[in-house]
Design a protein around this motif. Structure first.
Motif, PDB file in Angstrom:
ATOM      1  N   SER A 610      18.988   0.852   0.769  1.00  0.00           N
ATOM      2  CA  SER A 610      20.060   1.673   1.332  1.00  0.00           C
ATOM      3  C   SER A 610      21.317   0.824   1.468  1.00  0.00           C
ATOM      4  N   TYR A 611      22.466   1.436   1.168  1.00  0.00           N
ATOM      5  CA  TYR A 611      23.740   0.726   1.217  1.00  0.00           C
ATOM      6  C   TYR A 611      24.784   1.585   1.924  1.00  0.00           C
ATOM      7  N   ASP A 612      25.661   0.919   2.643  1.00  0.00           N
ATOM      8  CA  ASP A 612      26.805   1.602   3.224  1.00  0.00           C
ATOM      9  C   ASP A 612      27.774   1.996   2.119  1.00  0.00           C
ATOM     10  N   ASP A 613      28.392   3.166   2.250  1.00  0.00           N
ATOM     11  CA  ASP A 613      29.322   3.642   1.220  1.00  0.00           C
ATOM     12  C   ASP A 613      30.503   2.697   1.059  1.00  0.00           C
ATOM     13  N   ASN A 614      30.905   2.025   2.129  1.00  0.00           N
ATOM     14  CA  ASN A 614      32.042   1.106   2.083  1.00  0.00           C
ATOM     15  C   ASN A 614      31.628  -0.350   1.917  1.00  0.00           C
ATOM     16  N   GLY A 615      30.338  -0.594   1.707  1.00  0.00           N
ATOM     17  CA  GLY A 615      29.879  -1.940   1.410  1.00  0.00           C
ATOM     18  C   GLY A 615      29.755  -2.858   2.610  1.00  0.00           C
ATOM     19  N   TRP A 616      29.500  -2.285   3.833  1.00  0.00           N
ATOM     20  CA  TRP A 616      29.418  -3.124   5.023  1.00  0.00           C
ATOM     21  C   TRP A 616      27.998  -3.554   5.350  1.00  0.00           C
ATOM     22  N   TRP A 617      26.986  -2.848   4.892  1.00  0.00           N
ATOM     23  CA  TRP A 617      25.620  -3.237   5.204  1.00  0.00           C
ATOM     24  C   TRP A 617      24.674  -2.818   4.088  1.00  0.00           C
ATOM     25  N   ALA A 618      23.531  -3.478   4.064  1.00  0.00           N
ATOM     26  CA  ALA A 618      22.439  -3.135   3.148  1.00  0.00           C
ATOM     27  C   ALA A 618      21.131  -3.262   3.916  1.00  0.00           C
ATOM     28  N   LYS A 619      20.187  -2.371   3.614  1.00  0.00           N
ATOM     29  CA  LYS A 619      18.887  -2.355   4.300  1.00  0.00           C
ATOM     30  C   LYS A 619      17.790  -2.215   3.244  1.00  0.00           C
ATOM     31  N   TYR A 620      16.847  -3.157   3.264  1.00  0.00           N
ATOM     32  CA  TYR A 620      15.778  -3.184   2.271  1.00  0.00           C
ATOM     33  C   TYR A 620      14.421  -3.175   2.969  1.00  0.00           C
ATOM     34  N   TRP A 621      13.445  -2.503   2.335  1.00  0.00           N
ATOM     35  CA  TRP A 621      12.041  -2.609   2.701  1.00  0.00           C
ATOM     36  C   TRP A 621      11.266  -2.895   1.424  1.00  0.00           C
ATOM     37  N   LEU A 622      10.488  -3.990   1.434  1.00  0.00           N
ATOM     38  CA  LEU A 622       9.693  -4.383   0.278  1.00  0.00           C
ATOM     39  C   LEU A 622       8.227  -4.459   0.670  1.00  0.00           C
ATOM     40  N   LEU A 623       7.358  -4.021  -0.224  1.00  0.00           N
ATOM     41  CA  LEU A 623       5.907  -4.060  -0.023  1.00  0.00           C
ATOM     42  C   LEU A 623       5.294  -4.942  -1.101  1.00  0.00           C
ATOM     43  N   ILE A 624       4.545  -5.966  -0.661  1.00  0.00           N
ATOM     44  CA  ILE A 624       3.868  -6.861  -1.596  1.00  0.00           C
ATOM     45  C   ILE A 624       2.361  -6.595  -1.502  1.00  0.00           C
ATOM     46  N   ARG A 625       1.712  -6.387  -2.648  1.00  0.00           N
ATOM     47  CA  ARG A 625       0.282  -6.109  -2.695  1.00  0.00           C
ATOM     48  C   ARG A 625      -0.359  -6.895  -3.833  1.00  0.00           C
ATOM     49  N   LYS A 626      -1.666  -6.975  -3.808  1.00  0.00           N
ATOM     50  CA  LYS A 626      -2.398  -7.584  -4.915  1.00  0.00           C
ATOM     51  C   LYS A 626      -2.365  -6.623  -6.095  1.00  0.00           C
ATOM     52  N   SER A 627      -2.210  -7.149  -7.281  1.00  0.00           N
ATOM     53  CA  SER A 627      -2.035  -6.302  -8.454  1.00  0.00           C
ATOM     54  C   SER A 627      -3.316  -5.602  -8.881  1.00  0.00           C
ATOM     55  N   ASP A 628      -4.477  -6.066  -8.400  1.00  0.00           N
ATOM     56  CA  ASP A 628      -5.735  -5.425  -8.806  1.00  0.00           C
ATOM     57  C   ASP A 628      -6.111  -4.275  -7.887  1.00  0.00           C
ATOM     58  N   LEU A 629      -5.237  -3.922  -6.907  1.00  0.00           N
ATOM     59  CA  LEU A 629      -5.531  -2.786  -6.027  1.00  0.00           C
ATOM     60  C   LEU A 629      -5.039  -1.512  -6.675  1.00  0.00           C
ATOM     61  N   ARG A 630      -5.893  -0.636  -7.019  1.00  0.00           N
ATOM     62  CA  ARG A 630      -5.517   0.635  -7.679  1.00  0.00           C
ATOM     63  C   ARG A 630      -6.062   1.806  -6.901  1.00  0.00           C
TER      64      ARG A 630
END
Length: 630
Positions: A610-630
């Motif tokens: 997510s980003y502010d329209d005027n470029g004042w902030w950014a918000k990230y959520w990342l999920l890291i998992r093992k690649s063999d989990l299906r």
């Protein structure tokens, strides 16, 4: 083996060119501002419809090397170009007014003497008719010369006034409108009435007034966001100048338009319509297996028009890949973006590939899920024909590696007909290390509500410490674990704009990591490559601060901010995160420098960008998992 080529007959046909050339404005540094007048002189040195004519080149039974033959052909055309150099000089915009005036008046004077003499040869009656025709030609020549000369001078002055406004958007909009108008008039498809010219003239005035009024609001905010207090003062000054100049340019364009209409109607000179230039050939259907190859196909007008949209008329650095026609939209894929042109309203929807989370096939169409300021947002395009669906999916598949989650198993592709929220949420039920079953949650949905700054918070350190104290007590045994943490990340971002507001505003990044690997993750390095603060860590209780280890099911929020923007400091934020499972570089705004890659055995996906329209902030959520989990 002689290296020569034999032509039984080589025939290059005659060429007629109407050359028009306009020099662009150049940015001046502080050392050159004293010579501003020379920029205006450069702007005047433009060429308008300079006539160039080259005779044919015909030779028979030629047996020469390519180099020798090219030298002969070059000499043929260069000698003719040298003889026509005065025609080019006479078409300079700065000389166009007097040259055009002399040409029109000269024709009138010639007719004033020539027509009566020709009539006197045949009799008295013909003499009177010749005198009348010569007088009309003289009056017409003087009138057209004056009006057309005034129009040329007005266009020159308007061109330089528009450049003096220093508003690139206004300059580009004016140029695009003039190109469209010139192209429509030069084709000579329909005769233009005076009412049509009046309508276009009023549109020019309205466009100038509107741009000047919008600049008063937009310019100060734009420069203040980039350069702080000094930028605000600079933006106010440019806004005031634009508010005066832009309406004047609009009135000048209207006057030039009307004067050109009057001169064209009065003059008896026949203007030959220009032959429309064919658009550049588009080479679509780039193969997935051979991404750097294209297939040479016959000229396709629709593909060429789609390519023109992508490249902005050859003004944008983008490459056309392909397009597909569906009932509601024209879908275009380029190297940088996905375009959807509405067939009814002609409105263009454009999104970069990095802003796309994933895509999939649903009943009756194709769904594209995009990162937005308030979480994942689906767009469903109704497609009926199976061939069109496959072509659409093929265009999207070509850019899989640029999308946020299309290459990972974080995106759930479900064949349902209605794109509800359940369809685009990322499943949290099978994440390793989470102690309590979690409900489905769309990260970023809490961004709609602005948080109030607590009265106990005095500065940025209080804000971070209070957030740290709340998050430190949280664990994955909570029923609303992810929703509560998402609220905390948004509280940091939302309240930050209240801690540093107005002229002291600073940009910030909040990047949150969820450990869904089922094992420990070693946090190796977190720092701001650009910024004005340390990179603060706000972890849940699953984090071992002594060893820098995030246990399974744990979450950690990284937060940092920029320096105060100024003329010398743009105030950017660029965060670097490195663990034993992945590495990521994150920016405060949408940027192609954003990078996130999982190491061998792991899989990384974005739950939110997510980003502010005027470029004042950014918000990230990342999920890291093992690649063999299906």
């Amino acid at each position: 083996n002689s290296g020569r080529i034999y032509f039984e007959q080589l025939h290059l046909h005659p060429i007629r060119i109407a050359l028009t050339f306009t020099q662009e404005w150049m940015e001046l540094n502080q050392g050159n501002e004293s010579v501003m007048v020379f920029q205006f002189i450069r702007g005047m040195a433009s060429i308008a419809d300079a006539p160039l004519t080259f005779t044919s080149f015909v030779v028979s039974h030629v047996f020469e090397s390519p180099q020798a033959l090219l030298r002969v052909i070059a000499t043929h055309y260069s000698s003719q170009l040298t003889k026509q150099i005065f025609a080019i000089l006479g078409s300079l915009a700065i000389l166009g007014a007097p040259a055009d005036f002399i040409s029109n008046v000269g024709t009138g004077v010639r007719d004033f003497f020539y027509e009566p003499i020709q009539g006197a040869v045949h009799g008295p009656r013909q003499f009177i008719e010749g005198l009348e025709a010569g007088t009309q030609s003289l009056a017409r020549g003087v009138f057209v010369g004056i009006v057309r000369g005034a129009a040329n001078v007005t266009e020159i002055v308007n061109h330089n006034l528009a450049l003096a406004s220093a508003d690139d958007d206004f300059i580009d909009e004016r140029k695009a409108h003039q190109r469209m108008l010139t192209d429509a008039m030069s084709r000579g498809v329909t005769s233009r009435k005076f009412s049509d010219s009046m309508y276009l003239a009023m549109g020019s005035i309205a466009r100038g007034v509107r741009s000047g009024a919008l600049g008063i609001v937009d310019m100060p905010a734009r420069y203040a966001s980039k350069h702080g207090p000094v930028g605000l003062a600079k933006g106010v000054g440019k806004a005031m100048v634009g508010a005066i100049i832009k309406p004047v340019v609009g009135v000048g364009d209207a006057a030039a338009l009307l004067m050109n209409h009057v001169s064209d109607v009065t003059s008896n000179r026949q203007v030959l319509p220009k032959i429309p230039k064919r658009l550049r050939r588009a080479l679509p259907s780039r193969s997935i297996k051979k991404p750097n190859c294209v297939i040479l196909r016959p000229f396709d007008d629709r593909a060429a028009k789609a390519q023109k949209i992508v490249t902005g008329g050859e003004s944008c650095d983008d490459v056309y890949i392909g397009h597909v026609n569906i009932p509601s939209h024209l879908i275009i894929a380029s190297d940088q973006c996905l375009w959807a042109i509405d067939r009814r309203s002609r409105e263009a929807w454009c999104v970069s590939w990095e802003e796309i989370s994933h895509f999939g096939r649903v009943d009756g169409g194709v769904r594209v899920v995009v990162f937005s300021q308030t979480g994942l947002k689906p767009y469903v395009f109704q497609v009926e024909e199976e061939q069109e669906i496959l072509a659409f999916l093929e265009l999207l598949t070509m850019q899989l590696d640029k999308m946020g989650n299309a290459m990972s198993n974080l995106a759930e592709f479900k064949g349902i007909s209605s794109p509800g929220n359940d369809d685009i949420e990322i499943s949290m039920t099978n994440i390793s290390g989470i102690k309590t079953s979690q409900g489905r949650h769309v990260f970023g949905t809490c961004n709609k509500e602005r948080k109030r700054l607590a009265s106990t918070i005095k500065d940025e350190i209080d804000l971070i410490e209070q957030c740290f104290g709340r998050v430190k007590r949280m664990g994955s045994e909570m029923t609303k674990y992810f929703a509560t943490l998402d609220e905390e990340a948004w509280t940091l971002v939302s309240c930050w704009g209240q801690v540093f507001s107005g002229l002291s505003s600073r940009r910030c990044i909040a990047a949150s990591i969820i450990n869904g690997t089922g094992e420990d993750i070693q946090i190796k390095s977190t720092k701001l490559l650009e910024g004005g603060s340390p990179c603060y860590s706000i972890p849940t209780k699953e984090f071992d601060s002594d060893h820098g280890v995030l246990h399974a099911g744990g979450v950690i929020i990284f937060f940092g901010w920029s320096q105060q923007p100024s003329l010398l400091q743009p105030g950017n934020v660029f965060m670097h995160i490195e663990t034993n499972a992945f590495a990521a570089d994150l920016a405060h705004n949408k940027s192609r420098d954003i990078y996130a890659e999982a190491f061998a055995g792991y899989e990384l996906g974005f739950l939110e960008k997510s980003y502010d329209d005027n470029g004042w902030w950014a918000k990230y959520w990342l999920l890291i998992r093992k690649s063999d989990l299906r």
